[in-house]
Design a protein around this motif. Structure first.
Motif, PDB file in Angstrom:
ATOM      1  N   LEU A 160      -2.935   1.890   0.468  1.00 18.12           N
ATOM      2  CA  LEU A 160      -3.998   1.235  -0.293  1.00 18.12           C
ATOM      3  C   LEU A 160      -4.928   0.392   0.587  1.00 18.12           C
ATOM      4  CD1 LEU A 160      -2.216   0.190  -3.616  1.00 18.12           C
ATOM      5  CD2 LEU A 160      -3.527   2.241  -3.103  1.00 18.12           C
ATOM      6  N   PRO A 161      -4.408  -0.509   1.447  1.00 22.77           N
ATOM      7  CA  PRO A 161      -5.331  -1.286   2.286  1.00 22.77           C
ATOM      8  C   PRO A 161      -6.097  -0.427   3.282  1.00 22.77           C
ATOM      9  CG  PRO A 161      -3.049  -1.710   2.910  1.00 22.77           C
ATOM     10  CD  PRO A 161      -3.007  -0.953   1.627  1.00 22.77           C
ATOM     11  N   THR A 162      -5.471   0.645   3.779  1.00 21.70           N
ATOM     12  CA  THR A 162      -6.165   1.520   4.716  1.00 21.70           C
ATOM     13  C   THR A 162      -7.322   2.245   4.033  1.00 21.70           C
ATOM     14  OG1 THR A 162      -4.144   1.851   6.007  1.00 21.70           O
ATOM     15  CG2 THR A 162      -5.905   3.455   6.304  1.00 21.70           C
ATOM     16  N   ILE A 163      -7.088   2.743   2.833  1.00 24.43           N
ATOM     17  CA  ILE A 163      -8.159   3.417   2.090  1.00 24.43           C
ATOM     18  C   ILE A 163      -9.287   2.437   1.785  1.00 24.43           C
ATOM     19  CG2 ILE A 163      -8.759   4.542  -0.087  1.00 24.43           C
ATOM     20  CD1 ILE A 163      -5.976   5.744  -0.142  1.00 24.43           C
ATOM     21  N   ALA A 164      -8.932   1.229   1.351  1.00 28.71           N
ATOM     22  CA  ALA A 164      -9.944   0.232   1.019  1.00 28.71           C
ATOM     23  C   ALA A 164     -10.811  -0.113   2.225  1.00 28.71           C
ATOM     24  CB  ALA A 164      -9.271  -1.024   0.470  1.00 28.71           C
ATOM     25  N   LEU A 165     -10.180  -0.216   3.393  1.00 27.16           N
ATOM     26  CA  LEU A 165     -10.933  -0.522   4.607  1.00 27.16           C
ATOM     27  C   LEU A 165     -11.741   0.667   5.114  1.00 27.16           C
ATOM     28  CD1 LEU A 165      -8.325  -2.610   6.620  1.00 27.16           C
ATOM     29  CD2 LEU A 165     -10.557  -3.393   5.862  1.00 27.16           C
ATOM     30  N   SER A 166     -11.304   1.879   4.818  1.00 30.66           N
ATOM     31  CA  SER A 166     -11.904   3.070   5.416  1.00 30.66           C
ATOM     32  C   SER A 166     -13.076   3.632   4.629  1.00 30.66           C
ATOM     33  CB  SER A 166     -10.844   4.168   5.567  1.00 30.66           C
ATOM     34  OG  SER A 166      -9.753   3.720   6.336  1.00 30.66           O
ATOM     35  N   ILE A 167     -13.213   3.294   3.348  1.00 32.93           N
ATOM     36  CA  ILE A 167     -14.229   3.913   2.506  1.00 32.93           C
ATOM     37  C   ILE A 167     -15.637   3.731   3.082  1.00 32.93           C
ATOM     38  CG2 ILE A 167     -15.364   3.785   0.255  1.00 32.93           C
ATOM     39  CD1 ILE A 167     -12.789   5.292   0.156  1.00 32.93           C
ATOM     40  N   LEU A 205      -0.379   3.380 -12.387  1.00 32.93           N
ATOM     41  CA  LEU A 205       0.386   4.564 -11.991  1.00 32.93           C
ATOM     42  C   LEU A 205       1.632   4.221 -11.169  1.00 32.93           C
ATOM     43  CD1 LEU A 205      -2.550   6.989 -11.082  1.00 32.93           C
ATOM     44  CD2 LEU A 205      -1.311   6.784 -13.245  1.00 32.93           C
ATOM     45  N   LYS A 206       1.634   3.057 -10.540  1.00 31.12           N
ATOM     46  CA  LYS A 206       2.779   2.590  -9.739  1.00 31.12           C
ATOM     47  C   LYS A 206       3.180   3.601  -8.657  1.00 31.12           C
ATOM     48  CE  LYS A 206       4.639  -0.248 -13.477  1.00 31.12           C
ATOM     49  NZ  LYS A 206       5.804  -0.548 -14.332  1.00 31.12           N
ATOM     50  N   ILE A 207       2.175   4.145  -7.984  1.00 35.28           N
ATOM     51  CA  ILE A 207       2.432   5.114  -6.916  1.00 35.28           C
ATOM     52  C   ILE A 207       2.688   4.403  -5.590  1.00 35.28           C
ATOM     53  CG2 ILE A 207       1.461   7.050  -5.619  1.00 35.28           C
ATOM     54  CD1 ILE A 207      -0.161   7.776  -8.079  1.00 35.28           C
ATOM     55  N   PHE A 208       1.911   3.355  -5.325  1.00 37.25           N
ATOM     56  CA  PHE A 208       2.010   2.648  -4.047  1.00 37.25           C
ATOM     57  C   PHE A 208       2.325   1.180  -4.295  1.00 37.25           C
ATOM     58  CE2 PHE A 208      -1.061   6.121  -3.322  1.00 37.25           C
ATOM     59  CZ  PHE A 208      -0.389   6.808  -2.337  1.00 37.25           C
ATOM     60  N   PRO A 209       3.066   0.552  -3.372  1.00 39.08           N
ATOM     61  CA  PRO A 209       3.373  -0.879  -3.513  1.00 39.08           C
ATOM     62  C   PRO A 209       2.135  -1.737  -3.291  1.00 39.08           C
ATOM     63  CG  PRO A 209       4.184  -0.030  -1.416  1.00 39.08           C
ATOM     64  CD  PRO A 209       3.705   1.154  -2.189  1.00 39.08           C
ATOM     65  N   LEU A 263      -8.178   0.114  -6.496  1.00 36.37           N
ATOM     66  CA  LEU A 263      -6.994   0.856  -6.063  1.00 36.37           C
ATOM     67  C   LEU A 263      -5.712   0.185  -6.524  1.00 36.37           C
ATOM     68  CD1 LEU A 263      -8.051   1.796  -2.414  1.00 36.37           C
ATOM     69  CD2 LEU A 263      -7.843   3.352  -4.349  1.00 36.37           C
ATOM     70  N   MET A 264      -5.681  -1.134  -6.452  1.00 37.46           N
ATOM     71  CA  MET A 264      -4.495  -1.873  -6.894  1.00 37.46           C
ATOM     72  C   MET A 264      -4.260  -1.688  -8.399  1.00 37.46           C
ATOM     73  SD  MET A 264      -4.975  -5.390  -4.705  1.00 37.46           S
ATOM     74  CE  MET A 264      -3.579  -6.222  -5.468  1.00 37.46           C
ATOM     75  N   ILE A 265      -5.357  -1.707  -9.166  1.00 37.11           N
ATOM     76  CA  ILE A 265      -5.222  -1.584 -10.620  1.00 37.11           C
ATOM     77  C   ILE A 265      -4.709  -0.198 -11.017  1.00 37.11           C
ATOM     78  CG2 ILE A 265      -6.500  -1.529 -12.802  1.00 37.11           C
ATOM     79  CD1 ILE A 265      -8.300  -3.735 -11.653  1.00 37.11           C
ATOM     80  N   PHE A 266      -5.353   0.846 -10.469  1.00 34.57           N
ATOM     81  CA  PHE A 266      -5.039   2.202 -10.926  1.00 34.57           C
ATOM     82  C   PHE A 266      -3.821   2.807 -10.226  1.00 34.57           C
ATOM     83  CE2 PHE A 266      -9.543   1.785 -12.073  1.00 34.57           C
ATOM     84  CZ  PHE A 266      -9.477   2.160 -13.404  1.00 34.57           C
ATOM     85  N   LEU A 267      -3.751   2.670  -8.897  1.00 35.62           N
ATOM     86  CA  LEU A 267      -2.661   3.307  -8.161  1.00 35.62           C
ATOM     87  C   LEU A 267      -1.441   2.410  -7.995  1.00 35.62           C
ATOM     88  CD1 LEU A 267      -4.653   5.158  -5.336  1.00 35.62           C
ATOM     89  CD2 LEU A 267      -3.875   6.040  -7.542  1.00 35.62           C
ATOM     90  N   GLY A 268      -1.644   1.102  -8.125  1.00 31.75           N
ATOM     91  CA  GLY A 268      -0.530   0.177  -7.957  1.00 31.75           C
ATOM     92  C   GLY A 268       0.074  -0.313  -9.248  1.00 31.75           C
TER      93      GLY A 268
END
Length: 266
Positions: free
Chosen positions: A190-197, A174-178, A166-171
């Protein structure tokens, strides 16, 4: 009759009290055993707790560091001191963060940990139950197959791998999330998605399998034969029993999310 009812309630309260005390005693004993195992395992690991500092320390400095953290004492004396300090919530000074107490570090980060864990817990339960209901009730094979694929993928991937991707692609790309901090709502994504999967996958599987089984029960068939609306049958009758495994899983889930923050939270 009133006396018999009161006596019956008294017996119920006594049994509940005994059960609660028993569970508390088991919990305390479990924590004691885990603390003991952790202590001796850490001493069995080769190397020094001072890490790279060993090369820069003189023998006198090394001896002073050993004395500061009571590592120059016999092992049993170290263990006794450790357990006594643990009872007093004294975890000592941090080795990695010079001059800071471990308890202060925990208390400083506890509110952030609680917020992030609560967000991940709510998303896991809501998304998992929703996907489980859809997977159990849908008649479209591709929808069921897609949900099965997501559930299998979620169980297979560790949370830290998901976090890195998530950090590589979205952070980064794509620079969508910090990527750093939790100062804005976007920072929690990002951390919530990573924990929730992983939890979403488990709740989905539990809900789907349990709901499929409940939908074939006689009382569900009877409710449908009376012309009761399907939505009402599912919400009022089926989910009430189908969610029992999910509720049982929620306790360990919350504990797992909080402990998992050590890998996700920066």
């Amino acid at each position: 009759r009133d006396r018999s009812v009161s006596r019956g309630l008294g017996d119920v309260y006594k049994r509940q009290g005994k059960y609660i005390l028993k569970r508390l005693a088991i919990g305390i004993l479990t924590l004691f055993i885990l603390a003991t195992i952790t202590f001796f395992l850490m001493h069995a690991i080769p190397g020094s707790p001072f890490g790279a500092d060993n090369k820069n320390l003189t023998p006198e400095q090394y001896a002073a560091m050993q004395a500061k953290y009571n590592l120059d004492k016999p092992l049993f004396q170290q263990y006794t001191t450790y357990m006594v300090n643990l009872l007093h919530m004294d975890f000592g000074e941090s080795i990695s963060k010079k001059g800071e107490l471990v308890l202060d570090i925990i208390l400083k980060r506890a509110p952030v940990t609680a917020r992030l864990g609560a967000c991940a817990f709510v998303i896991s339960v809501v998304a998992g139950i929703t996907l489980g209901i859809v997977g159990a009730l849908t008649k479209k094979k591709w929808v069921n197959g897609f949900i099965t694929f997501l559930a299998t993928l979620g169980v297979s991937l560790p949370s830290f791998i998901v976090a890195i991707l998530l950090m590589i692609f979205l952070g980064v790309k794509l620079k969508i999330f910090p990527l750093l901090g939790l100062s804005t709502p976007a920072s929690y994504v990002l951390p919530t998605i990573a924990l929730s999967i992983g939890p979403i996958a488990m709740v989905t599987r539990l809900t789907r399998s349990s709901l499929k089984d409940v939908m074939n029960k006689d009382y569900i068939i009877l409710a449908r034969s009376k012309g009761t609306d399907d939505v009402k049958v599912i919400i009022k009758h089926a989910l009430r029993n189908a969610l029992l495994p999910v509720i049982t899983y929620c306790g360990p889930l919350l504990a797992g999310l909080v402990t998992g923050l050590s890998l996700i939270h920066i």
